[in-house]
Write a protein that holds these residues in place. Structure first.
Motif, PDB file in Angstrom:
ATOM      1  N   MET A  91      -6.129   2.841 -10.531  1.00 35.29           N
ATOM      2  CA  MET A  91      -4.810   3.348 -10.894  1.00 35.29           C
ATOM      3  C   MET A  91      -4.301   4.210  -9.745  1.00 35.29           C
ATOM      4  SD  MET A  91      -5.134   3.991 -14.926  1.00 35.29           S
ATOM      5  CE  MET A  91      -6.231   2.968 -15.939  1.00 35.29           C
ATOM      6  N   VAL A  92      -3.010   4.118  -9.496  1.00 36.58           N
ATOM      7  CA  VAL A  92      -2.442   4.717  -8.289  1.00 36.58           C
ATOM      8  C   VAL A  92      -1.792   6.053  -8.649  1.00 36.58           C
ATOM      9  CG1 VAL A  92      -0.696   4.354  -6.482  1.00 36.58           C
ATOM     10  CG2 VAL A  92      -2.131   2.444  -7.244  1.00 36.58           C
ATOM     11  N   GLN A 142       3.999   8.574  -7.059  1.00 35.16           N
ATOM     12  CA  GLN A 142       4.906   8.642  -5.924  1.00 35.16           C
ATOM     13  C   GLN A 142       6.199   7.978  -6.394  1.00 35.16           C
ATOM     14  OE1 GLN A 142       3.558   6.419  -2.511  1.00 35.16           O
ATOM     15  NE2 GLN A 142       5.316   7.068  -1.295  1.00 35.16           N
ATOM     16  N   PRO A 143       7.340   8.636  -6.253  1.00 33.24           N
ATOM     17  CA  PRO A 143       8.562   8.011  -6.778  1.00 33.24           C
ATOM     18  C   PRO A 143       9.058   6.879  -5.881  1.00 33.24           C
ATOM     19  CG  PRO A 143       9.082  10.142  -5.776  1.00 33.24           C
ATOM     20  CD  PRO A 143       7.581   9.984  -5.699  1.00 33.24           C
ATOM     21  N   SER A 144       9.665   5.886  -6.469  1.00 37.16           N
ATOM     22  CA  SER A 144      10.343   4.845  -5.678  1.00 37.16           C
ATOM     23  C   SER A 144      11.488   5.489  -4.920  1.00 37.16           C
ATOM     24  CB  SER A 144      10.979   3.793  -6.595  1.00 37.16           C
ATOM     25  OG  SER A 144      10.019   3.024  -7.235  1.00 37.16           O
ATOM     26  N   ASP A 160       9.703   0.192 -16.934  1.00 36.55           N
ATOM     27  CA  ASP A 160       8.954   0.611 -15.751  1.00 36.55           C
ATOM     28  C   ASP A 160       7.498   0.820 -16.167  1.00 36.55           C
ATOM     29  OD1 ASP A 160       8.068   1.595 -13.362  1.00 36.55           O
ATOM     30  OD2 ASP A 160       9.338   3.396 -13.358  1.00 36.55           O
ATOM     31  N   GLY A 211       4.108   2.236 -15.457  1.00 31.85           N
ATOM     32  CA  GLY A 211       3.652   3.328 -14.595  1.00 31.85           C
ATOM     33  C   GLY A 211       4.886   4.074 -14.124  1.00 31.85           C
ATOM     34  N   GLY A 244       5.875   7.265 -13.958  1.00 27.86           N
ATOM     35  CA  GLY A 244       5.903   8.554 -13.280  1.00 27.86           C
ATOM     36  C   GLY A 244       6.840   9.532 -13.961  1.00 27.86           C
ATOM     37  N   GLU A 271       3.689   5.565 -19.086  1.00 28.50           N
ATOM     38  CA  GLU A 271       3.064   6.375 -18.037  1.00 28.50           C
ATOM     39  C   GLU A 271       1.820   7.028 -18.629  1.00 28.50           C
ATOM     40  OE1 GLU A 271       3.284   7.303 -14.710  1.00 28.50           O
ATOM     41  OE2 GLU A 271       1.627   8.618 -15.289  1.00 28.50           O
ATOM     42  N   ARG A 272       0.710   6.978 -17.862  1.00 26.50           N
ATOM     43  CA  ARG A 272      -0.549   7.492 -18.407  1.00 26.50           C
ATOM     44  C   ARG A 272      -0.605   9.016 -18.436  1.00 26.50           C
ATOM     45  NH1 ARG A 272      -3.532   9.218 -14.152  1.00 26.50           N
ATOM     46  NH2 ARG A 272      -5.200   9.726 -15.597  1.00 26.50           N
ATOM     47  N   GLY A 324       0.865   6.448 -22.228  1.00 26.06           N
ATOM     48  CA  GLY A 324      -0.127   5.444 -22.575  1.00 26.06           C
ATOM     49  C   GLY A 324      -0.550   4.651 -21.361  1.00 26.06           C
ATOM     50  N   ASP A 325      -1.479   3.748 -21.595  1.00 25.36           N
ATOM     51  CA  ASP A 325      -1.953   2.845 -20.551  1.00 25.36           C
ATOM     52  C   ASP A 325      -1.090   1.586 -20.605  1.00 25.36           C
ATOM     53  OD1 ASP A 325      -3.432   0.774 -19.154  1.00 25.36           O
ATOM     54  OD2 ASP A 325      -5.144   2.145 -19.220  1.00 25.36           O
ATOM     55  N   ALA A 326      -0.584   1.176 -19.452  1.00 23.73           N
ATOM     56  CA  ALA A 326       0.304   0.003 -19.409  1.00 23.73           C
ATOM     57  C   ALA A 326      -0.373  -1.228 -20.011  1.00 23.73           C
ATOM     58  CB  ALA A 326       0.740  -0.265 -17.979  1.00 23.73           C
ATOM     59  N   PHE A 331       6.198  -0.409  -9.219  1.00 23.81           N
ATOM     60  CA  PHE A 331       6.041   0.125  -7.861  1.00 23.81           C
ATOM     61  C   PHE A 331       4.547   0.415  -7.715  1.00 23.81           C
ATOM     62  CE2 PHE A 331       6.726   4.119  -5.025  1.00 23.81           C
ATOM     63  CZ  PHE A 331       6.328   3.409  -3.899  1.00 23.81           C
ATOM     64  N   PRO A 344       1.735   0.469  -9.391  1.00 18.39           N
ATOM     65  CA  PRO A 344       1.173   1.562 -10.198  1.00 18.39           C
ATOM     66  C   PRO A 344      -0.340   1.443 -10.344  1.00 18.39           C
ATOM     67  CG  PRO A 344       2.239  -0.073 -11.605  1.00 18.39           C
ATOM     68  CD  PRO A 344       2.377  -0.568 -10.198  1.00 18.39           C
ATOM     69  N   PHE A 345      -0.848   0.225 -10.175  1.00 16.01           N
ATOM     70  CA  PHE A 345      -2.283  -0.008 -10.316  1.00 16.01           C
ATOM     71  C   PHE A 345      -2.633  -1.245  -9.514  1.00 16.01           C
ATOM     72  CE2 PHE A 345       0.030   0.030 -14.426  1.00 16.01           C
ATOM     73  CZ  PHE A 345       0.543  -1.251 -14.401  1.00 16.01           C
TER      74      PHE A 345
HETATM   75  C1  LIG Z   1       3.441   4.753  -7.558  1.00 18.16           C
HETATM   76  S1  LIG Z   1       3.813   5.668  -9.021  1.00 18.16           S
HETATM   77  C2  LIG Z   1       5.330   4.902  -9.495  1.00 18.16           C
HETATM   78  C3  LIG Z   1       6.233   5.794 -10.309  1.00 18.16           C
HETATM   79  C4  LIG Z   1       7.547   5.175 -10.769  1.00 18.16           C
HETATM   80  N1  LIG Z   1       7.382   3.843 -11.297  1.00 18.16           N
HETATM   81  C5  LIG Z   1       8.556   5.096  -9.656  1.00 18.16           C
HETATM   82  O1  LIG Z   1       8.702   4.013  -9.106  1.00 18.16           O
HETATM   83  O2  LIG Z   1       9.185   6.109  -9.321  1.00 18.16           O
HETATM   84  C6  LIG Z   1       2.618   4.965 -10.142  1.00 18.16           C
HETATM   85  C7  LIG Z   1       2.571   5.649 -11.496  1.00 18.16           C
HETATM   86  O3  LIG Z   1       1.798   4.824 -12.376  1.00 18.16           O
HETATM   87  C8  LIG Z   1       1.020   5.650 -13.217  1.00 18.16           C
HETATM   88  N2  LIG Z   1      -0.103   4.844 -13.692  1.00 18.16           N
HETATM   89  C9  LIG Z   1      -1.208   4.458 -13.006  1.00 18.16           C
HETATM   90  N3  LIG Z   1      -1.987   3.687 -13.762  1.00 18.16           N
HETATM   91  C10 LIG Z   1      -1.395   3.566 -14.989  1.00 18.16           C
HETATM   92  C11 LIG Z   1      -1.702   2.878 -16.190  1.00 18.16           C
HETATM   93  N4  LIG Z   1      -2.816   2.141 -16.305  1.00 18.16           N
HETATM   94  N5  LIG Z   1      -0.839   2.965 -17.229  1.00 18.16           N
HETATM   95  C12 LIG Z   1       0.286   3.709 -17.139  1.00 18.16           C
HETATM   96  N6  LIG Z   1       0.634   4.395 -16.016  1.00 18.16           N
HETATM   97  C13 LIG Z   1      -0.181   4.316 -14.945  1.00 18.16           C
HETATM   98  C14 LIG Z   1       0.628   6.814 -12.321  1.00 18.16           C
HETATM   99  O4  LIG Z   1       0.264   7.950 -13.084  1.00 18.16           O
HETATM  100  C15 LIG Z   1       1.916   7.017 -11.514  1.00 18.16           C
HETATM  101  O5  LIG Z   1       2.760   7.952 -12.145  1.00 18.16           O
END
Ligand SMILES: C[S@@+](CC[C@H](N)C(=O)[O-])C[C@H]1O[C@@H](n2cnc3c(N)ncnc32)[C@H](O)[C@@H]1O
Length: 280
Positions: free
Chosen positions: A121-122, A125-127, A149, A151, A153, A173-174, A199-201, A215, A217-218
């Motif tokens: 899991m990443v 970081q905002p898009s 969206d 993940g 954020g 978002e987790r 939650g978990d995606a 973006f 996210p994982f």
């Molecule tokens: C690279 S950021 C992207 C944030 C947002 N989508 C954006 O573009 O601004 C990735 C996000 O995914 C969330 N994330 C990572 N694994 C996840 C999962 N299994 N389920 C839900 N969210 C998750 C992280 O906590 C993080 O906030």
């Protein structure tokens, strides 16, 4: 503006940055002053520069509040109009639109209990906002779409997409603290059609969305599981997947997705995929 003294003299006599809508001018000028302040020793010059930077921040705050009022009146797209001509941007850097969006959303990144994310899991970081604007245009997102969206954020994507298109937006978002901040921001802007859930995606209900956004996210098996979930949805209805970053390469290998992009594996810009089952 080649020295701190001349930059200060220029700006003290320059009326343009005092216009609340001149965010770009102020952002560039404040950046320049900050740079010139590095290594500056003259206390009088330093305090004049700091006073200018503070004055610019105060005018920014007025501009952000004006935009927030416009969003509350349902005129958010018009408020963002000066920054919507983005073309097809590339790269991960941030620009004046991110500065404006950050000011309008007034989101403070919370301290999270678990600073390093679980395996595959990443981190957050905002898009960059110009990519969100590009994604809206190239995926032709409209008011009758439901955009999710995965993940999400701090919710930049669900919030900006809703403001610019009127589409209902969802996010999973987790990290609960991010969801709480994002929902506070959406509520304070009167955005009733923005919904983020913790939650978990992999466990999220994907059944309402017509557009999925990722973006990176994982990665690895988590990404594969979520893509399998999207594929199951795509067998039921036409849908679109919009990606940014290295996850794009994985999506590009899916035989049920197609893209008009000249390079559907490009990881430095938005790629739009459409599902190739019925009607897709
Ligand atoms: C690279 S950021 C992207 C944030 C947002 N989508 C954006 O573009 O601004 C990735 C996000 O995914 C969330 N994330 C990572 N694994 C996840 C999962 N299994 N389920 C839900 N969210 C998750 C992280 O906590 C993080 O906030």
């Amino acid at each position: 503006m080649d020295s701190l003294a001349s930059a200060i003299a220029l700006l003290e006599h320059e009326p343009a940055w005092r216009d609340p809508s001149s965010f770009r001018f102020r952002a560039d000028a404040a950046d320049r002053l900050e740079l010139l302040l590095i290594g500056a020793h003259d206390p009088a010059l330093v305090s004049r520069a700091v006073a200018l930077i503070d004055a610019m921040a105060s005018i920014d705050a007025i501009g952000f509040e004006t935009m927030r009022d416009a969003i509350r009146r349902g005129e958010g797209r018009a408020a963002f109009a000066p920054w919507l001509d983005v073309g097809v941007p590339t790269g991960q850097h941030y620009d004046v639109l991110d500065h404006v969006l950050a000011g309008v959303l007034a989101l403070e990144e919370p301290d999270v209990a678990q600073p390093s994310p679980p395996r595959e899991m990443v981190f957050y970081q905002p898009s960059p906002a110009r990519h969100i604007v590009d994604g809206i245009a190239r995926a032709r997102i409209a008011r009758d779409d439901v955009v999710m969206d995965l993940g999400a954020g701090l919710g930049h994507v669900p919030i900006l997409v809703n403001v610019l298109t009127g589409a209902r937006t969802l996010g999973v978002e987790r990290e609960p603290a991010y969801v709480e901040r994002a929902m506070d921001a959406a509520r304070s802007l009167g955005l009733a059609d923005v919904h983020l859930a913790t939650g978990d995606a992999r466990d999220a209900d994907l059944s309402a969305a017509t557009v999925f956004y990722l973006f990176t996210p994982f990665i690895g098996t988590v990404l594969r599981d979520v893509i399998a979930g999207i594929e199951r949805q795509a067998r039921e209805r036409p849908l679109c997947v919009v990606t940014l970053g290295p996850c794009t390469r994985t999506l590009a290998r899916m035989p049920w997705l197609r893209s008009d992009d000249a390079d559907p594996s490009a990881d430095d810009r938005i790629v739009v995929f459409r599902a190739g089952f019925r009607g897709g």
